[in-house]
Design a protein around this motif. Sequence first.
Motif, PDB file in Angstrom:
ATOM      1  N   UNK A   1      31.458 -12.785 -14.233  1.00 29.69           N
ATOM      2  CA  UNK A   1      31.659 -12.441 -12.834  1.00 29.69           C
ATOM      3  C   UNK A   1      32.883 -11.585 -12.550  1.00 29.69           C
ATOM      4  N   UNK A   2      33.711 -11.338 -13.565  1.00 29.51           N
ATOM      5  CA  UNK A   2      34.928 -10.521 -13.399  1.00 29.51           C
ATOM      6  C   UNK A   2      35.790 -10.978 -12.225  1.00 29.51           C
ATOM      7  N   UNK A   3      35.975 -12.266 -12.085  1.00 24.48           N
ATOM      8  CA  UNK A   3      36.788 -12.817 -11.003  1.00 24.48           C
ATOM      9  C   UNK A   3      38.227 -12.952 -11.496  1.00 24.48           C
ATOM     10  N   UNK A   4      39.170 -12.358 -10.749  1.00 21.67           N
ATOM     11  CA  UNK A   4      40.578 -12.431 -11.142  1.00 21.67           C
ATOM     12  C   UNK A   4      41.168 -13.773 -10.731  1.00 21.67           C
ATOM     13  N   UNK A   5      41.930 -14.371 -11.643  1.00 22.28           N
ATOM     14  CA  UNK A   5      42.593 -15.634 -11.343  1.00 22.28           C
ATOM     15  C   UNK A   5      43.862 -15.364 -10.542  1.00 22.28           C
ATOM     16  N   UNK A   6      44.227 -16.300  -9.663  1.00 21.18           N
ATOM     17  CA  UNK A   6      45.434 -16.158  -8.848  1.00 21.18           C
ATOM     18  C   UNK A   6      46.668 -16.446  -9.696  1.00 21.18           C
ATOM     19  N   UNK A   7      47.696 -15.622  -9.478  1.00 19.50           N
ATOM     20  CA  UNK A   7      48.952 -15.787 -10.206  1.00 19.50           C
ATOM     21  C   UNK A   7      49.981 -16.496  -9.351  1.00 19.50           C
ATOM     22  N   UNK A   8      50.790 -17.333  -9.989  1.00 19.68           N
ATOM     23  CA  UNK A   8      51.884 -17.982  -9.290  1.00 19.68           C
ATOM     24  C   UNK A   8      52.985 -16.962  -8.983  1.00 19.68           C
ATOM     25  N   UNK A   9      53.333 -16.131  -9.966  1.00 23.24           N
ATOM     26  CA  UNK A   9      54.361 -15.102  -9.816  1.00 23.24           C
ATOM     27  C   UNK A   9      53.800 -13.826 -10.425  1.00 23.24           C
ATOM     28  N   UNK A  10      53.726 -12.704  -9.678  1.00 23.28           N
ATOM     29  CA  UNK A  10      53.095 -11.494 -10.208  1.00 23.28           C
ATOM     30  C   UNK A  10      53.820 -10.849 -11.387  1.00 23.28           C
ATOM     31  N   UNK A  11      55.162 -10.843 -11.372  1.00 22.66           N
ATOM     32  CA  UNK A  11      55.917 -10.260 -12.475  1.00 22.66           C
ATOM     33  C   UNK A  11      56.909 -11.290 -12.999  1.00 22.66           C
ATOM     34  N   UNK A  12      56.989 -11.386 -14.307  1.00 23.74           N
ATOM     35  CA  UNK A  12      57.890 -12.359 -14.914  1.00 23.74           C
ATOM     36  C   UNK A  12      59.069 -11.640 -15.553  1.00 23.74           C
ATOM     37  N   UNK A  13      60.250 -12.209 -15.401  1.00 20.94           N
ATOM     38  CA  UNK A  13      61.455 -11.631 -15.965  1.00 20.94           C
ATOM     39  C   UNK A  13      62.250 -12.741 -16.635  1.00 20.94           C
ATOM     40  N   UNK A  14      62.897 -12.439 -17.766  1.00 23.32           N
ATOM     41  CA  UNK A  14      63.706 -13.488 -18.397  1.00 23.32           C
ATOM     42  C   UNK A  14      65.021 -13.748 -17.662  1.00 23.32           C
ATOM     43  N   UNK A  15      65.333 -13.002 -16.629  1.00 27.96           N
ATOM     44  CA  UNK A  15      66.565 -13.236 -15.874  1.00 27.96           C
ATOM     45  C   UNK A  15      67.045 -11.957 -15.221  1.00 27.96           C
ATOM     46  N   UNK A  16      68.223 -12.022 -14.604  1.00 30.53           N
ATOM     47  CA  UNK A  16      68.758 -10.877 -13.873  1.00 30.53           C
ATOM     48  C   UNK A  16      69.786 -10.099 -14.685  1.00 30.53           C
ATOM     49  N   UNK A  17      69.908 -10.385 -15.945  1.00 26.48           N
ATOM     50  CA  UNK A  17      70.869  -9.692 -16.807  1.00 26.48           C
ATOM     51  C   UNK A  17      70.114  -8.994 -17.926  1.00 26.48           C
ATOM     52  N   UNK A  18      70.758  -8.017 -18.569  1.00 25.10           N
ATOM     53  CA  UNK A  18      70.075  -7.318 -19.670  1.00 25.10           C
ATOM     54  C   UNK A  18      69.784  -8.255 -20.842  1.00 25.10           C
ATOM     55  N   UNK A  19      68.742  -7.926 -21.566  1.00 27.52           N
ATOM     56  CA  UNK A  19      68.446  -8.617 -22.814  1.00 27.52           C
ATOM     57  C   UNK A  19      69.069  -7.784 -23.919  1.00 27.52           C
TER      58      UNK A  19
END
Length: 156
Positions: free
Chosen positions: A79-97
């Motif tokens: 059915x090609x149904x997209x699942x709902x996301x809790x958070x659209x973009x994930x980041x490991x934090x606000x500082x550089x890796x």
Amino acid sequence: MPRLGFLGPMVICAMLIGPVAANETTVCEAPAASSKLVSDGPLHVLVLTISNPSAKELSLEKFYFGENMLGLHAIKSEGNVELKQAIPLLSPGAAPVTIPPGKTFVTKVDLDNSFADLSDALTKSDVLVSWALTMDDENACFVQKLSGTFKIPQRR
């Protein structure tokens, strides 16, 4: 003067090219990335590994402006149904890796927490999980877009 014959041009060419190769230096080397989908009992985890093959420390841009953020999508294959996301973009934090030379950075994403209806969807259909990551080096050496897709089989 001795005759070089047929090999003459090759010998002269090798003499000219040789010293240039000895002075060669790497200007930029992009990191390598791999991904795998791990099943931990009923849970599903996406594991991303970023390796720094260069001789210099790798520092990825800060995460404020959308670079270096992980985009996730999940679709039921029936059915090609997209699942709902809790958070659209994930980041490991606000500082550089920062990844030291020859080392790796590993991040894990709990897909069951990212997609609240994943468990329910797997009772009805296979689910395709796609990820995309654009990595941007702070030193402006490279910009690299990586992506992958995994199929989580329906639970029988």
